[in-house]
Design a protein around this motif. Structure first.
Motif, PDB file in Angstrom:
ATOM      1  N   VAL A 149      -1.637   7.948  14.326  1.00  0.00           N
ATOM      2  CA  VAL A 149      -0.780   6.711  14.631  1.00  0.00           C
ATOM      3  C   VAL A 149      -1.122   5.753  13.539  1.00  0.00           C
ATOM      4  CG1 VAL A 149      -2.303   5.814  16.582  1.00  0.00           C
ATOM      5  CG2 VAL A 149      -0.001   5.015  16.414  1.00  0.00           C
ATOM      6  N   LEU A 150      -0.166   5.419  12.840  1.00  0.00           N
ATOM      7  CA  LEU A 150      -0.338   4.207  11.870  1.00  0.00           C
ATOM      8  C   LEU A 150      -0.070   2.824  12.486  1.00  0.00           C
ATOM      9  CD1 LEU A 150      -1.117   4.070   8.927  1.00  0.00           C
ATOM     10  CD2 LEU A 150       1.044   4.306   8.233  1.00  0.00           C
ATOM     11  N   TYR A 151      -0.846   1.907  12.356  1.00  0.00           N
ATOM     12  CA  TYR A 151      -0.412   0.758  13.075  1.00  0.00           C
ATOM     13  C   TYR A 151      -0.210  -0.294  12.019  1.00  0.00           C
ATOM     14  CZ  TYR A 151      -2.454  -3.622  15.320  1.00  0.00           C
ATOM     15  OH  TYR A 151      -2.763  -4.732  15.966  1.00  0.00           O
ATOM     16  N   ALA A 152       0.883  -0.611  11.740  1.00  0.00           N
ATOM     17  CA  ALA A 152       1.014  -1.771  10.897  1.00  0.00           C
ATOM     18  C   ALA A 152       1.060  -3.301  11.143  1.00  0.00           C
ATOM     19  CB  ALA A 152       2.306  -1.317   9.900  1.00  0.00           C
ATOM     20  N   GLY A 153       0.092  -4.015  10.685  1.00  0.00           N
ATOM     21  CA  GLY A 153       0.133  -5.424  11.036  1.00  0.00           C
ATOM     22  C   GLY A 153       1.197  -5.892  10.149  1.00  0.00           C
ATOM     23  N   LEU A 154       2.212  -6.587  10.719  1.00  0.00           N
ATOM     24  CA  LEU A 154       3.201  -7.188   9.597  1.00  0.00           C
ATOM     25  C   LEU A 154       3.291  -8.754   9.887  1.00  0.00           C
ATOM     26  CD1 LEU A 154       6.115  -4.507  10.551  1.00  0.00           C
ATOM     27  CD2 LEU A 154       4.640  -4.609   8.648  1.00  0.00           C
ATOM     28  N   MET A 155       3.537  -9.387   8.591  1.00  0.00           N
ATOM     29  CA  MET A 155       4.111 -10.816   8.706  1.00  0.00           C
ATOM     30  C   MET A 155       5.723 -10.667   8.375  1.00  0.00           C
ATOM     31  SD  MET A 155       2.687 -13.663   9.081  1.00  0.00           S
ATOM     32  CE  MET A 155       1.168 -14.067   8.462  1.00  0.00           C
ATOM     33  N   LEU A 156       6.223 -11.337   9.179  1.00  0.00           N
ATOM     34  CA  LEU A 156       7.822 -11.407   8.865  1.00  0.00           C
ATOM     35  C   LEU A 156       8.259 -12.590   8.129  1.00  0.00           C
ATOM     36  CD1 LEU A 156       8.844 -10.216  12.412  1.00  0.00           C
ATOM     37  CD2 LEU A 156       8.472  -8.854  10.386  1.00  0.00           C
ATOM     38  N   THR A 157       8.043 -12.585   6.730  1.00  0.00           N
ATOM     39  CA  THR A 157       8.224 -13.685   6.088  1.00  0.00           C
ATOM     40  C   THR A 157       9.859 -13.888   5.825  1.00  0.00           C
ATOM     41  OG1 THR A 157       8.478 -12.624   3.885  1.00  0.00           O
ATOM     42  CG2 THR A 157       5.978 -13.024   4.782  1.00  0.00           C
ATOM     43  N   PRO A 158       9.994 -15.170   5.175  1.00  0.00           N
ATOM     44  CA  PRO A 158      11.413 -15.299   4.627  1.00  0.00           C
ATOM     45  C   PRO A 158      11.885 -14.148   3.708  1.00  0.00           C
ATOM     46  CG  PRO A 158      10.115 -17.311   4.627  1.00  0.00           C
ATOM     47  CD  PRO A 158       9.102 -16.433   5.000  1.00  0.00           C
ATOM     48  N   LEU A 159      10.943 -13.572   3.021  1.00  0.00           N
ATOM     49  CA  LEU A 159      11.405 -12.574   2.069  1.00  0.00           C
ATOM     50  C   LEU A 159      11.456 -11.390   2.578  1.00  0.00           C
ATOM     51  CD1 LEU A 159       9.368 -13.920  -1.054  1.00  0.00           C
ATOM     52  CD2 LEU A 159      11.673 -14.144  -0.715  1.00  0.00           C
ATOM     53  N   GLY A 160      11.228 -11.177   3.839  1.00  0.00           N
ATOM     54  CA  GLY A 160      11.227  -9.838   4.461  1.00  0.00           C
ATOM     55  C   GLY A 160       9.770  -9.538   5.112  1.00  0.00           C
ATOM     56  N   PRO A 161       9.663  -8.301   5.703  1.00  0.00           N
ATOM     57  CA  PRO A 161       8.341  -7.921   6.320  1.00  0.00           C
ATOM     58  C   PRO A 161       7.324  -7.561   5.080  1.00  0.00           C
ATOM     59  CG  PRO A 161      10.080  -6.685   7.286  1.00  0.00           C
ATOM     60  CD  PRO A 161      10.879  -7.322   6.072  1.00  0.00           C
ATOM     61  N   LYS A 162       6.136  -8.139   5.243  1.00  0.00           N
ATOM     62  CA  LYS A 162       5.153  -7.718   4.285  1.00  0.00           C
ATOM     63  C   LYS A 162       3.825  -7.177   5.145  1.00  0.00           C
ATOM     64  CE  LYS A 162       6.071 -11.022   0.602  1.00  0.00           C
ATOM     65  NZ  LYS A 162       5.426 -11.960  -0.250  1.00  0.00           N
ATOM     66  N   LEU A 163       3.364  -6.418   4.669  1.00  0.00           N
ATOM     67  CA  LEU A 163       2.013  -5.805   5.310  1.00  0.00           C
ATOM     68  C   LEU A 163       0.743  -6.599   5.162  1.00  0.00           C
ATOM     69  CD1 LEU A 163       1.090  -3.041   6.640  1.00  0.00           C
ATOM     70  CD2 LEU A 163      -0.259  -2.717   4.252  1.00  0.00           C
ATOM     71  N   ILE A 164       0.241  -6.916   6.289  1.00  0.00           N
ATOM     72  CA  ILE A 164      -0.889  -7.586   6.427  1.00  0.00           C
ATOM     73  C   ILE A 164      -2.153  -6.933   6.331  1.00  0.00           C
ATOM     74  CG2 ILE A 164      -2.485  -9.379   7.930  1.00  0.00           C
ATOM     75  CD1 ILE A 164       0.148 -10.298   9.366  1.00  0.00           C
ATOM     76  N   GLU A 165      -2.090  -5.621   7.164  1.00  0.00           N
ATOM     77  CA  GLU A 165      -3.011  -4.726   7.381  1.00  0.00           C
ATOM     78  C   GLU A 165      -2.688  -3.372   7.868  1.00  0.00           C
ATOM     79  OE1 GLU A 165      -6.136  -5.414  10.170  1.00  0.00           O
ATOM     80  OE2 GLU A 165      -4.652  -5.643  11.686  1.00  0.00           O
ATOM     81  N   TYR A 166      -3.366  -2.125   7.775  1.00  0.00           N
ATOM     82  CA  TYR A 166      -3.028  -1.110   8.706  1.00  0.00           C
ATOM     83  C   TYR A 166      -4.360  -0.844   9.354  1.00  0.00           C
ATOM     84  CZ  TYR A 166       0.855   0.863   6.055  1.00  0.00           C
ATOM     85  OH  TYR A 166       2.084   1.111   5.533  1.00  0.00           O
ATOM     86  N   ASN A 167      -4.088  -0.261  10.617  1.00  0.00           N
ATOM     87  CA  ASN A 167      -4.849   0.217  11.369  1.00  0.00           C
ATOM     88  C   ASN A 167      -4.646   1.766  11.700  1.00  0.00           C
ATOM     89  OD1 ASN A 167      -6.657  -2.281  11.793  1.00  0.00           O
ATOM     90  ND2 ASN A 167      -4.777  -2.733  13.189  1.00  0.00           N
ATOM     91  N   ALA A 168      -5.828   2.355  11.850  1.00  0.00           N
ATOM     92  CA  ALA A 168      -5.747   3.829  11.867  1.00  0.00           C
ATOM     93  C   ALA A 168      -5.792   4.554  13.024  1.00  0.00           C
ATOM     94  CB  ALA A 168      -6.767   4.656  10.914  1.00  0.00           C
ATOM     95  N   ARG A 169      -5.422   3.722  14.153  1.00  0.00           N
ATOM     96  CA  ARG A 169      -5.432   3.999  15.818  1.00  0.00           C
ATOM     97  C   ARG A 169      -4.618   3.070  16.555  1.00  0.00           C
ATOM     98  NH1 ARG A 169      -7.054  -1.082  16.668  1.00  0.00           N
ATOM     99  NH2 ARG A 169      -8.061  -2.066  14.762  1.00  0.00           N
ATOM    100  N   PHE A 170      -4.490   3.352  17.837  1.00  0.00           N
ATOM    101  CA  PHE A 170      -3.621   2.286  18.729  1.00  0.00           C
ATOM    102  C   PHE A 170      -4.429   0.884  18.567  1.00  0.00           C
ATOM    103  CE2 PHE A 170      -1.678   6.113  20.351  1.00  0.00           C
ATOM    104  CZ  PHE A 170      -0.434   5.993  20.225  1.00  0.00           C
ATOM    105  N   GLY A 171      -3.763   0.008  18.734  1.00  0.00           N
ATOM    106  CA  GLY A 171      -4.227  -1.418  19.045  1.00  0.00           C
ATOM    107  C   GLY A 171      -4.917  -1.454  20.290  1.00  0.00           C
ATOM    108  N   ASP A 172      -5.980  -2.288  20.587  1.00  0.00           N
ATOM    109  CA  ASP A 172      -6.365  -2.599  21.976  1.00  0.00           C
ATOM    110  C   ASP A 172      -6.596  -4.301  21.901  1.00  0.00           C
ATOM    111  OD1 ASP A 172      -7.822  -2.918  24.324  1.00  0.00           O
ATOM    112  OD2 ASP A 172      -9.472  -1.452  23.699  1.00  0.00           O
TER     113      ASP A 172
END
Ligand code: AMP
Ligand code: GLY
Length: 331
Positions: free
Chosen positions: A262-285
């Protein structure tokens, strides 16, 4: 089929609860598990990081499939070790888990693949870090490069705060950091299953990070979560998949580090569109807890398909009902 679940958190409790409902399951073991998990699995006293003991346990108990919950064993190569022994694994290789294990690795990959993310500089000394601060205004984001259990990020709004964070970070030898541009917008987490080639969106969530009631205090790994993240509209989710997740999966495969799990993408929804904040290699807890509440498909079947490279053509069903969880923590 006998399955071993590695981990001991609320996330693994949620996974155990769902895995235990699968018609494909014979016996579910958990290492080391916890009292909640013990209601669904047989807990065995092996640490999640004890690769040799986990491998020996699999051999002794005819375990054909291992689900790895937390990041540490992934980054340390547990999946590689098990796969070498012919055991199927849900969770990426050590090379692919660098997406979580090294923030600098991920930022460089984003640059190579043209993936939208905050501007950044990688630094390996206090002097270089101080110099890099000038590149960005305030607030500025300072991150330790390696795993930090959700606590390695400082958002400094003054030069004094930035200096204190950098001094603490470069306290010991071998420290590495990423200095980043501060992004504004709403944050959302997007989960995607992938077998290295095919991928399947697996729900969204938002977590609540600050430790105190009333949104005060330092960041934690997460004090609560809900799913779905309504701010991540179907259009924005598709945009995030097209401009971030798909390019990452393709680039990782192209560079010889296919990502499976599972690829967990932490996203920031900016006025210019989604940007990646960070990836996690597992489910979130605790994001996993709310995803599992909403999941209507067989978790074991979909995890096996992911691990065995058979994800193409699979579908997954989630309830439209939202789910919410609050973490009750000891002081
Ligand atoms: P991380 O450990 O990378 O998830 O970062 C923890 C939190 O810091 C994130 O959930 C964001 O709220 C915040 N954060 C990280 N990077 C940035 C950034 N570049 N701009 C704004 N906030 C950020
Ligand atoms: N709740 C945030 C994380 O699992 O990384």
């Amino acid at each position: 089929m006998n399955v071993l679940l590695v981990g001991s958190g609320g996330r693994e409790h949620a996974l155990a609860w769902r895995l235990a409902q699968s018609p494909l399951l014979d016996r579910l073991y958990a290492a080391p598990g916890n009292p909640g998990i013990a209601e669904h699995a047989e807990c065995v006293a092996i640490a999640a990081t004890d690769q040799a003991a986990l491998l020996a346990f699999c051999r002794e108990h005819d375990v054909r499939f291992v689900v790895v919950g937390p990041e540490q064993p992934l980054v340390e190569g547990l999946s590689d070790r098990l796969r070498e022994a012919g055991i199927a694994v849900f969770g990426p290789s050590a090379a692919a888990a660098q997406l979580e294990g090294s923030k600098g690795f991920t930022k460089d990959l984003c640059q190579r693949a043209n993936i939208p993310t905050a501007g950044y500089v990688r630094v390996t000394s206090l002097e270089a870090a101080r110099n890099a601060l000038g590149t960005f205004g305030l607030p500025v984001v300072i991150k330790a490069d390696g795993l930090a259990a959700g606590k390695g990020v400082t958002i400094a709004s003054s030069p004094e705060e930035a200096e204190a964070a950098l001094v603490a970070l470069f306290d010991g030898p071998g420290a590495e950091a990423v200095i980043e541009e501060f992004l504004t917008g709403e944050e959302a987490s997007l989960f995607v299953l992938t077998d290295g080639t095919s991928y399947l969106p697996f729900g969204s969530a938002q977590d609540h990070k600050r430790v105190g009631d009333g949104d005060v205090g330092p960041n934690t790994g997460g004090m609560g979560a809900y799913s779905p993240a309504r701010v991540l509209t179907p259009e924005l989710e598709q945009l995030a998949i097209d401009t971030i997740v798909r390019l990452t999966i393709e680039k990782m495969a192209e560079e010889g580090m296919p990502y499976s799990g599972v690829l967990y993408a932490g996203l920031m929804l900016t006025p210019l569109g989604p940007k990646l904040i960070e990836y996690n290699a597992r489910f979130g807890d605790p994001e996993c807890q709310v995803l599992m509440m909403r999941l209507e498909s067989d978790l074991l079947e979909i995890m096996l398909a992911t691990a065995e490279g058979r994800l193409a053509g699979h579908k997954v069903r989630f309830s439209d009902d939202p789910a919410l969880t609050v973490v009750v923590a000891a002081r």
